[in-house]
Write a protein that holds these residues in place. Structure first.
Motif, PDB file in Angstrom:
ATOM      1  N   THR A  58     -33.822   0.951   3.419  1.00  0.00           N
ATOM      2  CA  THR A  58     -33.171   0.593   2.417  1.00  0.00           C
ATOM      3  C   THR A  58     -32.079   1.294   2.035  1.00  0.00           C
ATOM      4  O   THR A  58     -32.174   2.805   2.399  1.00  0.00           O
ATOM      5  CB  THR A  58     -33.841   0.252   1.137  1.00  0.00           C
ATOM      6  N   GLY A  59     -30.804   1.105   1.356  1.00  0.00           N
ATOM      7  CA  GLY A  59     -29.712   2.152   0.997  1.00  0.00           C
ATOM      8  C   GLY A  59     -30.256   2.885  -0.222  1.00  0.00           C
ATOM      9  O   GLY A  59     -30.004   4.011  -0.067  1.00  0.00           O
ATOM     10  N   THR A  60     -31.166   2.302  -0.925  1.00  0.00           N
ATOM     11  CA  THR A  60     -31.763   3.164  -2.185  1.00  0.00           C
ATOM     12  C   THR A  60     -32.723   4.212  -1.498  1.00  0.00           C
ATOM     13  O   THR A  60     -32.344   5.429  -1.991  1.00  0.00           O
ATOM     14  CB  THR A  60     -32.797   2.303  -2.632  1.00  0.00           C
ATOM     15  N   ASN A  63     -30.127   6.985  -0.119  1.00  0.00           N
ATOM     16  CA  ASN A  63     -29.401   7.836  -1.138  1.00  0.00           C
ATOM     17  C   ASN A  63     -30.437   8.605  -1.717  1.00  0.00           C
ATOM     18  O   ASN A  63     -30.122   9.971  -1.798  1.00  0.00           O
ATOM     19  CB  ASN A  63     -28.844   6.616  -2.175  1.00  0.00           C
ATOM     20  N   SER A 139     -19.026   6.568  -3.983  1.00  0.00           N
ATOM     21  CA  SER A 139     -19.597   5.273  -3.088  1.00  0.00           C
ATOM     22  C   SER A 139     -18.202   5.107  -2.397  1.00  0.00           C
ATOM     23  O   SER A 139     -17.218   5.044  -3.021  1.00  0.00           O
ATOM     24  CB  SER A 139     -20.140   4.304  -3.973  1.00  0.00           C
ATOM     25  N   GLU A 143     -18.224   0.927  -6.301  1.00  0.00           N
ATOM     26  CA  GLU A 143     -18.636  -0.224  -6.795  1.00  0.00           C
ATOM     27  C   GLU A 143     -17.759  -1.116  -7.542  1.00  0.00           C
ATOM     28  O   GLU A 143     -18.080  -2.260  -7.733  1.00  0.00           O
ATOM     29  CB  GLU A 143     -19.832   0.152  -7.945  1.00  0.00           C
ATOM     30  N   ASP A 170     -22.065   7.673  -0.315  1.00  0.00           N
ATOM     31  CA  ASP A 170     -22.924   6.441  -0.017  1.00  0.00           C
ATOM     32  C   ASP A 170     -22.026   5.430   0.647  1.00  0.00           C
ATOM     33  O   ASP A 170     -21.204   4.828  -0.180  1.00  0.00           O
ATOM     34  CB  ASP A 170     -23.105   5.877  -1.725  1.00  0.00           C
ATOM     35  N   ALA A 172     -22.872   2.486   1.687  1.00  0.00           N
ATOM     36  CA  ALA A 172     -23.293   0.985   1.774  1.00  0.00           C
ATOM     37  C   ALA A 172     -22.384   0.114   2.323  1.00  0.00           C
ATOM     38  O   ALA A 172     -22.550  -0.984   3.237  1.00  0.00           O
ATOM     39  CB  ALA A 172     -23.725   0.741   0.434  1.00  0.00           C
ATOM     40  N   LYS A 203     -25.469  -4.609   4.672  1.00  0.00           N
ATOM     41  CA  LYS A 203     -24.662  -5.528   4.139  1.00  0.00           C
ATOM     42  C   LYS A 203     -23.554  -6.212   5.315  1.00  0.00           C
ATOM     43  O   LYS A 203     -22.984  -7.166   5.050  1.00  0.00           O
ATOM     44  CB  LYS A 203     -23.807  -4.898   2.949  1.00  0.00           C
TER      45      LYS A 203
HETATM   46  C1  LIG Z   1     -22.870   1.085  -3.268  1.00  0.00           C
HETATM   47  C2  LIG Z   1     -24.373   0.781  -2.990  1.00  0.00           C
HETATM   48  N1  LIG Z   1     -25.223   1.577  -2.526  1.00  0.00           N
HETATM   49  C3  LIG Z   1     -26.397   1.388  -1.822  1.00  0.00           C
HETATM   50  C4  LIG Z   1     -27.069   0.088  -1.994  1.00  0.00           C
HETATM   51  C5  LIG Z   1     -28.102  -0.133  -1.070  1.00  0.00           C
HETATM   52  O1  LIG Z   1     -29.142  -0.502  -1.970  1.00  0.00           O
HETATM   53  P1  LIG Z   1     -30.461  -1.286  -1.209  1.00  0.00           P
HETATM   54  O2  LIG Z   1     -31.538  -0.279  -1.684  1.00  0.00           O
HETATM   55  O3  LIG Z   1     -30.581  -2.554  -2.029  1.00  0.00           O
HETATM   56  O4  LIG Z   1     -30.494  -1.242   0.074  1.00  0.00           O
HETATM   57  C6  LIG Z   1     -26.097  -1.102  -2.450  1.00  0.00           C
HETATM   58  C7  LIG Z   1     -26.516  -2.473  -2.433  1.00  0.00           C
HETATM   59  O5  LIG Z   1     -26.091  -3.047  -3.302  1.00  0.00           O
HETATM   60  C8  LIG Z   1     -24.902  -0.646  -2.884  1.00  0.00           C
HETATM   61  O6  LIG Z   1     -23.979  -1.629  -3.555  1.00  0.00           O
END
Ligand SMILES: Cc1ncc(COP(=O)(O)O)c(C=O)c1O
Length: 358
Positions: A58-60, A63, A139, A143, A170, A172, A203
Protein backbone atom coordinates in the motif's frame (compact mmCIF):
# COMPACT_ATOMS: atom_id res chain seq x y z
CA UNK A 1 -20.22 7.09 -13.99
CA UNK A 2 -17.70 6.98 -11.24
CA UNK A 3 -15.23 9.84 -10.86
CA UNK A 4 -14.67 9.34 -7.13
CA UNK A 5 -11.00 8.34 -7.41
CA UNK A 6 -8.45 6.56 -9.53
CA UNK A 7 -8.46 3.46 -7.36
CA UNK A 8 -12.09 2.58 -7.99
CA UNK A 9 -11.08 0.59 -11.06
CA UNK A 10 -9.25 -2.75 -11.16
CA UNK A 11 -5.82 -3.57 -12.51
CA UNK A 12 -4.95 -3.20 -16.19
CA UNK A 13 -4.60 -6.19 -18.54
CA UNK A 14 -0.77 -6.05 -18.99
CA UNK A 15 -0.32 -5.95 -15.22
CA UNK A 16 -2.65 -8.92 -14.70
CA UNK A 17 -0.99 -10.80 -17.56
CA UNK A 18 2.43 -10.26 -15.99
CA UNK A 19 1.13 -11.71 -12.71
CA UNK A 20 -0.26 -14.75 -14.53
CA UNK A 21 3.08 -15.30 -16.30
CA UNK A 22 5.00 -14.98 -13.03
CA UNK A 23 2.70 -17.47 -11.34
CA UNK A 24 4.08 -20.67 -12.86
CA UNK A 25 6.72 -22.78 -11.16
CA UNK A 26 8.72 -22.42 -7.98
CA UNK A 27 10.88 -19.43 -7.17
CA UNK A 28 12.68 -18.08 -4.13
CA UNK A 29 10.35 -16.35 -1.67
CA UNK A 30 10.49 -12.95 0.08
CA UNK A 31 11.73 -10.99 -2.92
CA UNK A 32 14.82 -13.10 -3.55
CA UNK A 33 13.44 -14.31 -6.88
CA UNK A 34 14.64 -13.45 -10.38
CA UNK A 35 11.62 -11.27 -11.20
CA UNK A 36 12.11 -9.06 -8.13
CA UNK A 37 15.81 -8.74 -9.00
CA UNK A 38 14.97 -7.83 -12.60
CA UNK A 39 12.45 -5.21 -11.50
CA UNK A 40 14.90 -3.65 -9.03
CA UNK A 41 17.44 -3.37 -11.86
CA UNK A 42 14.73 -1.86 -14.08
CA UNK A 43 14.12 0.87 -11.49
CA UNK A 44 17.85 1.73 -11.57
CA UNK A 45 17.70 1.91 -15.36
CA UNK A 46 14.59 4.08 -15.25
CA UNK A 47 16.11 6.51 -12.76
CA UNK A 48 19.49 6.50 -14.56
CA UNK A 49 21.41 5.59 -11.42
CA UNK A 50 21.76 2.91 -8.79
CA UNK A 51 18.70 2.92 -6.52
CA UNK A 52 17.49 0.62 -3.74
CA UNK A 53 13.93 -0.61 -4.09
CA UNK A 54 11.60 -1.97 -1.42
CA UNK A 55 8.20 -3.22 -2.52
CA UNK A 56 5.08 -2.49 -0.49
CA UNK A 57 1.44 -3.45 -0.73
CA UNK A 58 0.00 0.00 0.00
CA UNK A 59 0.97 3.62 -0.43
CA UNK A 60 0.44 4.18 3.27
CA UNK A 61 3.04 1.51 4.08
CA UNK A 62 5.47 2.96 1.55
CA UNK A 63 5.08 6.48 2.98
CA UNK A 64 5.28 5.42 6.61
CA UNK A 65 8.36 3.27 6.03
CA UNK A 66 10.12 5.85 3.86
CA UNK A 67 9.56 8.52 6.49
CA UNK A 68 10.60 6.22 9.32
CA UNK A 69 14.03 5.91 7.78
CA UNK A 70 14.35 9.67 7.20
CA UNK A 71 13.07 11.06 10.50
CA UNK A 72 14.29 10.15 14.01
CA UNK A 73 11.72 9.92 16.85
CA UNK A 74 12.55 13.45 18.04
CA UNK A 75 12.26 15.02 14.55
CA UNK A 76 9.69 16.97 12.58
CA UNK A 77 8.50 16.13 9.11
CA UNK A 78 7.09 19.13 7.25
CA UNK A 79 4.29 18.56 4.74
CA UNK A 80 1.19 20.27 3.36
CA UNK A 81 -1.70 20.41 5.82
CA UNK A 82 -3.82 18.39 3.38
CA UNK A 83 -1.10 15.82 2.67
CA UNK A 84 -2.20 12.21 2.52
CA UNK A 85 0.42 11.38 5.18
CA UNK A 86 -1.15 13.78 7.69
CA UNK A 87 -4.82 13.44 6.78
CA UNK A 88 -5.46 10.01 5.34
CA UNK A 89 -3.11 7.46 6.88
CA UNK A 90 -4.54 7.15 10.38
CA UNK A 91 -1.26 8.23 11.98
CA UNK A 92 0.81 5.47 10.32
CA UNK A 93 3.78 7.77 9.57
CA UNK A 94 3.92 9.00 13.19
CA UNK A 95 3.47 5.42 14.42
CA UNK A 96 6.39 4.18 12.31
CA UNK A 97 8.51 7.23 13.13
CA UNK A 98 8.09 6.37 16.82
CA UNK A 99 7.12 9.78 18.14
CA UNK A 100 8.25 12.13 15.39
CA UNK A 101 5.67 14.70 14.38
CA UNK A 102 4.13 15.78 11.10
CA UNK A 103 3.56 19.49 10.73
CA UNK A 104 1.21 20.72 7.99
CA UNK A 105 1.71 24.05 6.20
CA UNK A 106 -0.85 25.84 4.01
CA UNK A 107 -0.63 26.28 0.23
CA UNK A 108 -3.06 26.66 -2.69
CA UNK A 109 -4.16 23.35 -4.21
CA UNK A 110 -2.28 21.40 -1.52
CA UNK A 111 1.06 22.52 -2.94
CA UNK A 112 3.95 23.94 -0.92
CA UNK A 113 6.10 26.90 -1.95
CA UNK A 114 9.84 26.80 -1.26
CA UNK A 115 9.98 30.35 0.18
CA UNK A 116 7.08 29.62 2.55
CA UNK A 117 8.67 26.37 3.73
CA UNK A 118 11.97 28.24 4.23
CA UNK A 119 10.21 31.01 6.20
CA UNK A 120 8.52 28.43 8.43
CA UNK A 121 11.81 26.63 9.06
CA UNK A 122 13.58 29.90 9.90
CA UNK A 123 10.83 30.74 12.39
CA UNK A 124 11.48 27.58 14.45
CA UNK A 125 13.40 28.24 17.66
CA UNK A 126 16.76 26.48 17.73
CA UNK A 127 16.38 25.13 21.23
CA UNK A 128 16.45 21.63 22.61
CA UNK A 129 12.76 21.96 23.48
CA UNK A 130 11.97 22.37 19.76
CA UNK A 131 11.75 19.21 17.66
CA UNK A 132 14.25 19.76 14.83
CA UNK A 133 12.94 19.52 11.24
CA UNK A 134 14.40 16.40 9.66
CA UNK A 135 12.39 15.87 6.48
CA UNK A 136 10.12 17.55 4.00
CA UNK A 137 7.45 15.44 2.32
CA UNK A 138 5.54 16.57 -0.76
CA UNK A 139 2.99 14.78 -2.92
CA UNK A 140 3.62 14.69 -6.65
CA UNK A 141 0.79 15.04 -7.91
CA UNK A 142 -0.44 17.14 -4.94
CA UNK A 143 -3.71 16.27 -3.18
CA UNK A 144 -5.19 19.19 -5.11
CA UNK A 145 -4.16 17.70 -8.44
CA UNK A 146 -1.31 20.16 -8.99
CA UNK A 147 2.12 19.24 -10.31
CA UNK A 148 5.45 20.55 -9.02
CA UNK A 149 7.72 21.61 -11.90
CA UNK A 150 11.38 20.54 -11.85
CA UNK A 151 12.32 24.13 -10.88
CA UNK A 152 9.85 24.12 -7.98
CA UNK A 153 11.22 20.75 -6.86
CA UNK A 154 14.78 22.06 -7.12
CA UNK A 155 13.87 25.05 -4.94
CA UNK A 156 12.36 22.74 -2.30
CA UNK A 157 15.41 20.46 -2.58
CA UNK A 158 17.64 23.46 -1.93
CA UNK A 159 15.66 24.39 1.20
CA UNK A 160 16.08 20.80 2.43
CA UNK A 161 19.83 20.93 1.88
CA UNK A 162 20.13 24.29 3.64
CA UNK A 163 18.35 22.83 6.67
CA UNK A 164 19.99 19.38 6.57
CA UNK A 165 16.62 17.73 5.95
CA UNK A 166 15.76 14.74 3.81
CA UNK A 167 13.38 15.28 0.89
CA UNK A 168 10.59 12.71 0.49
CA UNK A 169 8.21 12.53 -2.46
CA UNK A 170 4.86 10.76 -2.17
CA UNK A 171 4.47 9.64 -5.77
CA UNK A 172 1.09 7.96 -5.52
CA UNK A 173 0.39 9.62 -8.89
CA UNK A 174 4.02 9.67 -10.08
CA UNK A 175 3.21 8.73 -13.69
CA UNK A 176 0.46 11.35 -14.01
CA UNK A 177 2.92 14.05 -12.93
CA UNK A 178 5.67 12.69 -15.16
CA UNK A 179 3.64 12.77 -18.36
CA UNK A 180 2.17 16.16 -17.44
CA UNK A 181 5.71 17.57 -17.19
CA UNK A 182 7.15 15.56 -20.07
CA UNK A 183 10.39 15.07 -18.15
CA UNK A 184 12.31 11.96 -17.09
CA UNK A 185 11.92 10.17 -13.75
CA UNK A 186 15.43 11.38 -12.84
CA UNK A 187 14.54 14.99 -13.65
CA UNK A 188 11.49 14.76 -11.41
CA UNK A 189 13.35 13.29 -8.43
CA UNK A 190 17.00 12.98 -7.42
CA UNK A 191 18.24 15.57 -9.91
CA UNK A 192 16.18 18.10 -7.93
CA UNK A 193 17.29 16.78 -4.56
CA UNK A 194 14.63 14.15 -3.78
CA UNK A 195 16.23 11.57 -1.46
CA UNK A 196 13.49 8.98 -1.14
CA UNK A 197 10.34 8.31 -3.15
CA UNK A 198 7.12 6.41 -2.61
CA UNK A 199 6.54 5.19 -6.16
CA UNK A 200 2.87 4.41 -6.64
CA UNK A 201 1.60 2.23 -9.47
CA UNK A 202 -1.66 0.98 -7.93
CA UNK A 203 -3.75 3.97 -8.99
CA UNK A 204 -2.41 3.83 -12.53
CA UNK A 205 -3.08 0.16 -13.39
CA UNK A 206 -1.46 -1.90 -10.62
CA UNK A 207 -3.20 -4.31 -8.29
CA UNK A 208 -1.09 -3.62 -5.20
CA UNK A 209 2.04 -2.17 -6.68
CA UNK A 210 3.95 0.30 -4.54
CA UNK A 211 7.69 0.69 -4.10
CA UNK A 212 10.03 2.77 -1.97
CA UNK A 213 12.83 4.01 -4.20
CA UNK A 214 15.88 5.23 -2.30
CA UNK A 215 18.36 7.63 -3.86
CA UNK A 216 20.41 8.34 -0.73
CA UNK A 217 22.06 5.04 0.26
CA UNK A 218 22.12 5.83 4.01
CA UNK A 219 18.31 5.83 3.98
CA UNK A 220 18.16 2.23 2.82
CA UNK A 221 20.40 0.85 5.56
CA UNK A 222 17.68 -0.55 7.80
CA UNK A 223 14.74 -0.45 5.41
CA UNK A 224 14.67 -4.19 4.89
CA UNK A 225 14.34 -4.72 8.66
CA UNK A 226 11.76 -1.95 8.93
CA UNK A 227 9.79 -3.47 6.02
CA UNK A 228 9.82 -6.89 7.59
CA UNK A 229 8.66 -5.51 10.93
CA UNK A 230 5.85 -3.73 9.10
CA UNK A 231 4.81 -6.94 7.35
CA UNK A 232 5.75 -5.57 3.96
CA UNK A 233 8.22 -8.23 2.86
CA UNK A 234 5.70 -10.29 1.02
CA UNK A 235 6.44 -13.99 0.84
CA UNK A 236 5.26 -14.44 -2.76
CA UNK A 237 7.08 -11.24 -3.62
CA UNK A 238 7.49 -12.23 -7.25
CA UNK A 239 3.79 -11.60 -7.83
CA UNK A 240 4.15 -8.07 -6.44
CA UNK A 241 7.29 -7.40 -8.52
CA UNK A 242 5.74 -8.90 -11.65
CA UNK A 243 3.16 -6.13 -11.69
CA UNK A 244 5.93 -3.65 -12.41
CA UNK A 245 7.15 -5.72 -15.37
CA UNK A 246 3.72 -5.45 -16.96
CA UNK A 247 3.48 -1.82 -15.89
CA UNK A 248 6.77 -0.68 -17.43
CA UNK A 249 6.68 -2.87 -20.56
CA UNK A 250 6.10 -0.91 -23.78
CA UNK A 251 5.62 2.26 -21.69
CA UNK A 252 2.22 0.96 -20.63
CA UNK A 253 2.40 3.09 -17.44
CA UNK A 254 2.96 6.28 -19.43
CA UNK A 255 0.12 5.48 -21.83
CA UNK A 256 -2.21 4.87 -18.86
CA UNK A 257 -1.26 8.16 -17.24
CA UNK A 258 -1.57 10.11 -20.50
CA UNK A 259 -5.06 8.71 -20.96
CA UNK A 260 -6.12 9.65 -17.42
CA UNK A 261 -4.73 13.17 -17.79
CA UNK A 262 -6.43 13.59 -21.15
CA UNK A 263 -9.78 12.52 -19.71
CA UNK A 264 -9.37 15.04 -16.88
CA UNK A 265 -8.55 17.77 -19.39
CA UNK A 266 -11.67 16.93 -21.43
CA UNK A 267 -13.79 17.07 -18.29
CA UNK A 268 -12.22 20.29 -17.18
CA UNK A 269 -12.58 22.05 -20.53
CA UNK A 270 -16.15 20.85 -20.93
CA UNK A 271 -17.23 21.99 -17.47
CA UNK A 272 -15.64 25.39 -17.99
CA UNK A 273 -18.02 25.99 -20.92
CA UNK A 274 -20.95 25.98 -18.50
CA UNK A 275 -22.24 29.17 -16.93
CA UNK A 276 -21.37 29.54 -13.27
CA UNK A 277 -18.59 26.94 -13.34
CA UNK A 278 -14.97 27.83 -12.55
CA UNK A 279 -11.95 25.87 -11.45
CA UNK A 280 -10.59 26.23 -7.94
CA UNK A 281 -7.12 25.94 -9.54
CA UNK A 282 -5.89 24.61 -12.90
CA UNK A 283 -6.23 20.99 -14.01
CA UNK A 284 -2.66 19.77 -14.37
CA UNK A 285 -2.91 15.98 -14.14
CA UNK A 286 -5.85 13.58 -13.72
CA UNK A 287 -7.96 15.44 -11.16
CA UNK A 288 -10.41 18.30 -11.67
CA UNK A 289 -11.57 20.64 -8.90
CA UNK A 290 -14.53 22.63 -10.20
CA UNK A 291 -16.68 25.07 -8.27
CA UNK A 292 -20.25 24.49 -9.43
CA UNK A 293 -23.67 26.00 -8.81
CA UNK A 294 -25.43 23.77 -6.23
CA UNK A 295 -28.23 23.17 -8.73
CA UNK A 296 -25.77 21.56 -11.12
CA UNK A 297 -24.12 19.61 -8.29
CA UNK A 298 -27.53 18.20 -7.31
CA UNK A 299 -28.38 17.38 -10.91
CA UNK A 300 -25.17 15.42 -11.41
CA UNK A 301 -25.75 13.54 -8.16
CA UNK A 302 -29.36 12.83 -9.09
CA UNK A 303 -28.14 11.40 -12.40
CA UNK A 304 -25.96 8.97 -10.45
CA UNK A 305 -22.56 10.53 -11.15
CA UNK A 306 -20.21 9.59 -8.30
CA UNK A 307 -17.57 12.00 -6.99
CA UNK A 308 -16.50 13.67 -3.75
CA UNK A 309 -17.04 17.15 -2.42
CA UNK A 310 -13.77 18.78 -1.44
CA UNK A 311 -12.35 20.89 1.36
CA UNK A 312 -12.14 24.66 0.93
CA UNK A 313 -8.94 24.79 2.95
CA UNK A 314 -6.53 25.39 0.08
CA UNK A 315 -8.42 27.83 -2.13
CA UNK A 316 -6.47 30.73 -3.64
CA UNK A 317 -6.63 34.01 -1.73
CA UNK A 318 -9.84 35.87 -2.51
CA UNK A 319 -11.65 32.76 -3.77
CA UNK A 320 -14.81 31.84 -1.89
CA UNK A 321 -17.47 29.22 -2.28
CA UNK A 322 -20.89 30.88 -2.07
CA UNK A 323 -23.77 29.18 -0.25
CA UNK A 324 -25.33 28.14 -3.53
CA UNK A 325 -22.07 26.66 -4.83
CA UNK A 326 -20.04 23.50 -4.20
CA UNK A 327 -16.38 22.57 -4.58
CA UNK A 328 -16.01 19.03 -5.87
CA UNK A 329 -13.25 16.68 -7.03
CA UNK A 330 -13.55 14.58 -10.18
CA UNK A 331 -10.80 12.02 -10.81
CA UNK A 332 -10.06 10.33 -14.14
CA UNK A 333 -8.14 7.06 -14.27
CA UNK A 334 -6.35 4.91 -16.84
CA UNK A 335 -9.71 3.15 -17.36
CA UNK A 336 -12.01 6.17 -17.62
CA UNK A 337 -14.15 5.90 -20.72
CA UNK A 338 -14.36 8.96 -22.94
CA UNK A 339 -18.04 8.11 -23.30
CA UNK A 340 -18.53 8.61 -19.57
CA UNK A 341 -16.84 11.99 -19.68
CA UNK A 342 -19.07 13.05 -22.58
CA UNK A 343 -22.14 11.70 -20.82
CA UNK A 344 -21.33 13.67 -17.66
CA UNK A 345 -20.89 16.82 -19.75
CA UNK A 346 -24.19 16.16 -21.54
CA UNK A 347 -26.01 15.81 -18.24
CA UNK A 348 -24.38 18.99 -16.99
CA UNK A 349 -25.20 20.89 -20.18
CA UNK A 350 -28.79 19.68 -20.40
CA UNK A 351 -29.22 20.73 -16.79
CA UNK A 352 -28.09 24.24 -17.61
CA UNK A 353 -30.32 24.40 -20.70
CA UNK A 354 -33.31 23.23 -18.70
CA UNK A 355 -32.63 25.81 -16.03
CA UNK A 356 -32.41 28.56 -18.65
CA UNK A 357 -35.76 27.48 -20.10
CA UNK A 358 -37.47 27.43 -16.68
C1 LIG B 1 -1.38 11.33 -2.25
C2 LIG B 1 -1.58 9.89 -1.88
N1 LIG B 1 -0.59 9.22 -1.27
C3 LIG B 1 -0.70 7.92 -0.97
C4 LIG B 1 -1.83 7.20 -1.28
C5 LIG B 1 -1.83 5.72 -1.04
O1 LIG B 1 -2.66 5.25 -0.13
P1 LIG B 1 -3.09 3.73 0.08
O2 LIG B 1 -2.53 3.34 1.39
O3 LIG B 1 -4.54 3.78 0.05
O4 LIG B 1 -2.50 2.89 -1.02
C6 LIG B 1 -2.91 7.86 -1.87
C7 LIG B 1 -4.18 7.15 -2.13
O5 LIG B 1 -5.25 7.66 -2.04
C8 LIG B 1 -2.78 9.23 -2.20
O6 LIG B 1 -3.77 9.91 -2.80
Amino acid sequence: MNFASDNIVGASAPVLQAIVEANAGAMAAYGNDEISKRVRARFSELFEREVSVFFAATGTAANALALSSAVPPYGLCVCHREAHIIDDECGAPEFFMHGAKLVGLPGVGAKLKADEVAAYLSSLPKAVKQMPPKALSISQVSEGGLVYSPDELAALGQVCREHSMFFHMDGARFANALVALGCTPAEMTWKQGVDILSFGATKNGGLMAEAIVVFKPELSEALDYRSKRAGQIISKGRLIAAQFEGYFADDHWLANARHANRMAKLLSEGLLQLPGVRLAWPTEANEVFPILPQALNQRLKAAGVLYNSWTELSLPEGEQIAEDEALIRLVASWATQEEDVRRLLEIATSGVERQAAE
